[in-house]
Design an enzyme around this catalytic site. Structure first.
Site, PDB file in Angstrom:
ATOM      1  N   ASP A  13       0.843  -1.191   0.000  1.00 42.88           N
ATOM      2  CA  ASP A  13       0.000   0.000   0.000  1.00 42.88           C
ATOM      3  C   ASP A  13       0.883   1.247   0.000  1.00 42.88           C
ATOM      4  O   ASP A  13       1.907   1.295   0.685  1.00 42.88           O
ATOM      5  CB  ASP A  13      -0.850  -0.043   1.283  1.00 42.88           C
ATOM      6  CG  ASP A  13      -1.853   1.086   1.370  1.00 42.88           C
ATOM      7  OD1 ASP A  13      -2.686   1.199   0.456  1.00 42.88           O
ATOM      8  OD2 ASP A  13      -1.801   1.857   2.350  1.00 42.88           O
ATOM      9  N   GLU A  18       1.651  -0.363  -4.977  1.00 40.82           N
ATOM     10  CA  GLU A  18       0.690   0.684  -5.345  1.00 40.82           C
ATOM     11  C   GLU A  18       1.503   1.957  -5.580  1.00 40.82           C
ATOM     12  O   GLU A  18       2.054   2.521  -4.629  1.00 40.82           O
ATOM     13  CB  GLU A  18      -0.326   0.924  -4.232  1.00 40.82           C
ATOM     14  CG  GLU A  18      -1.353   1.973  -4.669  1.00 40.82           C
ATOM     15  CD  GLU A  18      -2.110   2.648  -3.527  1.00 40.82           C
ATOM     16  OE1 GLU A  18      -3.248   3.082  -3.758  1.00 40.82           O
ATOM     17  OE2 GLU A  18      -1.565   2.783  -2.412  1.00 40.82           O
TER      18      GLU A  18
END
Ligand code: GLC
Length: 537
Positions: free
Chosen positions: A209, A273
């Site tokens: 993330d 990401e």
């Protein structure tokens, strides 16, 4: 359909051959009637995913969390939130997924913890706490306010004052999501332990993330104003972000994560990401000697405005990506995720059919977002039903991430078969017509298109390992060849509203309308139709 006859391209790894499917577990399938999806619910739907033809499931966070950002605020990295199930449920999920040939990838929320994580609770206790240096604490600025002008993604300053100790702490997202300090080697080691923990429990990899935000400028310099900012744009975009995004030291951290992965489990995947232009994005592959991500998500198709979904606009995107990517680095493509408007909302049903044909025939690993295989659209989440206030602020109230997170539409029963209780977000009102059961019964449905494409991709190495060769075609048509060994396919997408022809002879194996197959000369293309044509050797 070639179910069962998976022709593997043996020179490629599983994460190159298989399509990924993102599950937002809160919204996928509830098993206990509390209105929130859970791991047992997901387990019940593994047969569906195997039938669909994806090869890996990426499950967004299910760890203990105060749910201020629905799991992206982790208060314990090595456990399961009680609303989601137990660690045993996770292990069963992995076993059952593996039995069906599906891999399970989990989220590594590395940039920040929840403010309720024991590490932060301890860190904020005193300036001398042994965990003080695990987060980014700074004295107030010279005029008494925040240490500098950095802004949070979710609105307002990226700093919050802690009166107990008289300092500010950094948070790129909510104040309840304090940023970890990756300049502290203990933090890197702690996150490596998290990686080992989930690999030991059978996870097949991680989606990191906020991977492009892990490290900030060590001099805490103010960010410069963005001359292109206009009212209506995100508040955070008032500034450019040379000091909070894509810091060169981020790459060292990702290299460490990758090294741990390689040392425990050579077969696991690391996906990042990363929202950056191609030239910066491709650095997240690392180098051959010091690799980072197996692939960073390439969000170009998520970010491409609807009016640039033209043959010309798409060719430019694909060519720019191919030109930026090191030759050895494996590409990835995505159409949607839990943070962005759904593809069927952005492009409409026929546009979304074309988009899936593109996603599943481009060279690189495709990632699908749950429900997009039905053509699910954004839910009209009324202001009084907004749950994701953070995302609502991020988009300046113009859109809300809840809209793309409404419950999966399984059938026409109450609450679309998602829950027997009250769903945490309203089910879209189109569920009686648009659901898995009704589309399974309709051979021309969106679902069958996506399924046919997934199995076609799996069955033909040319569509996976084959090169990507753009082919000249009529105005409005994007065409390319994929070939490998004796096999060659021509893919053609007519983005225009006029009919067109392909200067080719071959067998139409799939149309986005699922209503034609067979041998053709000078293959005609209807308006807004996409075709896969098997070329004669
Ligand atoms: C990522 C997630 C998003 C989350 C944010 C903070 O962008 O996809 O949902 O809010 O990180 O963790």
């Amino acid at each position: 359909m070639a179910d069962g006859t998976i022709s593997r391209a043996p020179e490629l790894a599983w994460w190159q051959r298989e399509a990924f499917y993102e599950v937002y577990p809160r919204s996928f399938q509830d098993s206990d009637g509390d209105g929130v999806g859970d791991l047992r619910g997901l387990l019940r739907r593994l047969d569906y995913l195997a039938w669909l033809g994806v090869g890996a499931v990426w499950v967004t966070p299910f760890y203990p969390s105060p749910q201020r950002d629905f799991g992206y605020d982790v208060s314990d990295y090595c456990a399961v939130d009680p609303t989601m199930g137990t660690l045993e449920d996770f292990q069963r999920l992995v076993e059952e997924a593996h039995r069906r040939g599906l891999r399970v990838v989990v989220d590594l929320v590395a940039n920040h913890t929840s403010s309720e994580h024991p590490w932060f609770v301890e860190s904020r206790k005193s300036r001398h706490s042994p965990r003080r240096g695990w987060y980014v604490w700074r004295d107030p600025g010279p005029r008494g306010g925040p240490p500098n002008n950095w802004l949070s993604f979710f609105g307002g300053p990226a700093w919050t004052f802690d009166p107990e100790t008289g300092q500010y702490y950094l948070h790129q997202f909510l104040p309840e999501q304090p940023d970890l300090n990756y300049r502290n080697p203990e933090v890197v080691r702690a996150m490596e332990e998290v990686i080992r923990f989930w690999l030991d429990r059978g996870a097949d990899g991680f989606r990191v993330d906020a991977a492009w935000l892990l490290v900030e400028d060590e001099h805490f310099r103010d960010e410069p104003p963005n001359p292109a900012w206009r009212p209506g744009m995100r508040e955070r975009d008032r500034l450019l972000h040379p000091y909070t995004e894509d810091h060169p030291d981020t790459h060292q951290v990702l290299r460490r994560f990758r090294a741990v992965l390689e040392s425990c489990h050579r077969d696991a995947v690391l996906i990042g990401e990363v929202y950056l232009p191609f030239a910066q994005l491709v650095r997240y592959y690392g180098t051959r000697e010091e690799p980072e991500c197996h692939f960073p998500f390439n969000f170009a198709l998520v970010e491409l405005p609807a009016d640039r979904w033209t043959a010309h606009g798409l060719r430019a995107v694909v060519e720019a990506y191919e030109a930026a990517r090191p030759e050895w680095a494996w590409p990835g493509w995505v159409l949607g995720n839990h943070d962005r408007p759904r593809v069927a909302t952005r492009l409409g049903e026929d546009g979304s059919r074309l988009a899936h044909l593109l996603l599943l025939t481009l060279r690189g690993t495709p990632t699908l977002y749950y429900g997009d295989e039905l053509g699910m659209v954004d839910g009209p989440v009324q202001p009084h039903r907004v749950r994701d206030w953070a995302g609502f602020r991020e988009w300046g109230g113009r859109w809300c991430r809840d809209a793309a997170r409404t419950p999966m539409q399984w059938d026409a029963s109450h609450h679309a078969g998602f829950t027997t209780g009250e769903p945490w977000l309203p089910v879209n009102s189109d569920f009686p017509q648009r659901n898995v059961a009704s589309q399974q019964a309709d051979p021309r449905s969106f679902l069958h298109l996506v399924r046919r494409l997934l199995w076609m991709r799996r069955s033909h190495p040319a569509l996976v390992a084959g090169g990507f060769v753009p082919v000249g075609s009529e105005e409005g048509v994007l065409a390319y060849r994929r070939e490998h060994g004796p096999e060659a396919f021509l893919v053609a997408l007519n983005f225009s509203t006029r009919p067109a022809h392909l200067a080719a002879q071959g067998e139409v194996v799939l149309s986005t309308h699922l209503d034609r197959e067979g041998l053709e000369r000078h293959v005609p293309l209807r308006p807004r139709e996409g075709l896969v044509v098997r070329l004669r050797p």
